[in-house]
Write a protein that holds these residues in place. Structure first.
Motif, PDB file in Angstrom:
ATOM      1  N   LYS A  26       8.153  -1.486   5.923  1.00  0.00           N
ATOM      2  CA  LYS A  26       7.954  -0.281   5.120  1.00  0.00           C
ATOM      3  C   LYS A  26       9.121  -0.101   4.169  1.00  0.00           C
ATOM      4  CE  LYS A  26       5.458   2.361   8.628  1.00  0.00           C
ATOM      5  NZ  LYS A  26       5.464   3.608   9.405  1.00  0.00           N
ATOM      6  N   THR A  52       0.846  -1.189   0.000  1.00  0.00           N
ATOM      7  CA  THR A  52       0.000   0.000   0.000  1.00  0.00           C
ATOM      8  C   THR A  52       0.879   1.234   0.000  1.00  0.00           C
ATOM      9  OG1 THR A  52      -1.681  -1.184   1.279  1.00  0.00           O
ATOM     10  CG2 THR A  52      -1.832   1.227   1.243  1.00  0.00           C
ATOM     11  N   TYR A  53       0.617   2.160  -0.910  1.00  0.00           N
ATOM     12  CA  TYR A  53       1.330   3.435  -0.909  1.00  0.00           C
ATOM     13  C   TYR A  53       0.748   4.272   0.209  1.00  0.00           C
ATOM     14  CZ  TYR A  53       3.504   7.745  -2.458  1.00  0.00           C
ATOM     15  OH  TYR A  53       4.255   8.896  -2.512  1.00  0.00           O
ATOM     16  N   THR A  54       1.591   4.689   1.158  1.00  0.00           N
ATOM     17  CA  THR A  54       1.108   5.421   2.327  1.00  0.00           C
ATOM     18  C   THR A  54       1.414   6.914   2.253  1.00  0.00           C
ATOM     19  OG1 THR A  54       3.130   4.875   3.557  1.00  0.00           O
ATOM     20  CG2 THR A  54       1.241   3.396   3.827  1.00  0.00           C
ATOM     21  N   GLU A 108       6.596   6.527   0.699  1.00  0.00           N
ATOM     22  CA  GLU A 108       6.653   5.309   1.500  1.00  0.00           C
ATOM     23  C   GLU A 108       5.574   4.313   1.076  1.00  0.00           C
ATOM     24  OE1 GLU A 108       8.531   6.330   5.821  1.00  0.00           O
ATOM     25  OE2 GLU A 108       6.366   6.354   5.683  1.00  0.00           O
ATOM     26  N   THR A 109       5.913   3.024   1.268  1.00  0.00           N
ATOM     27  CA  THR A 109       4.924   1.968   1.104  1.00  0.00           C
ATOM     28  C   THR A 109       4.925   1.110   2.356  1.00  0.00           C
ATOM     29  OG1 THR A 109       6.394   0.289   0.135  1.00  0.00           O
ATOM     30  CG2 THR A 109       5.339   1.852  -1.401  1.00  0.00           C
ATOM     31  N   ALA A 110       3.829   0.406   2.564  1.00  0.00           N
ATOM     32  CA  ALA A 110       3.711  -0.566   3.650  1.00  0.00           C
ATOM     33  C   ALA A 110       3.424  -1.912   3.013  1.00  0.00           C
ATOM     34  CB  ALA A 110       2.597  -0.175   4.612  1.00  0.00           C
TER      35      ALA A 110
END
Length: 132
Positions: free
Chosen positions: A26, A7-9, A13-15
């Motif tokens: 992350k 998921t793009y947060t 950043e991504t998670a």
């Protein structure tokens, strides 16, 4: 099959979530690519996968032979290339247990090429392996 969700947060950043276990991590872009370097970058994860894959295979080989592999260590350096931006080289530095002979070290180095991550890499990625 293993599913990993990403998921793009925001703010580069991504998670990521490992489906079978729920383990999370992350990613962030490195500073040299416009990020803040707050955690692993995607290409850092590639390097980490290569390192852990290689050392895990060596560990399995040692278990099968009854060799004590405790204390083995692998350090990996990721060197980026440009045009297109990509990983250009990995430098692996492997420290075997002190009691290993030269013959044992040579045997275990075959794990570098047996690693599925290595087998997946483009042949254009240079590989340097050093035994310390």
């Amino acid at each position: 099959m293993t599913e990993i969700t990403c998921t793009y947060t925001g703010d580069s950043e991504t998670a990521l979530v490992h489906g079978p276990t729920g383990t999370t991590l992350k990613t962030d872009l490195p500073p040299d690519n416009g990020g803040k370097g707050r955690c692993f970058s995607p290409t850092d994860l590639l390097a980490a996968a290569f390192a852990s894959c290689t050392l895990t295979i060596m560990g399995k080989m040692a278990a099968a032979r009854g060799d004590d592999f405790t204390g083995a260590h692998l350090s990996i350096q990721k060197i980026m290339a440009a045009n297109p931006r990509r990983v250009g080289e990995f430098v692996l530095e492997i420290t075997f247990p002190a009691h290993f002979t030269q013959e044992q070290k040579k045997f275990y180095l075959s794990a570098v090429n047996a690693c599925p991550v290595h087998q997946t890499l483009s042949k254009d990625v240079k590989l340097t392996v050093r035994v310390l």
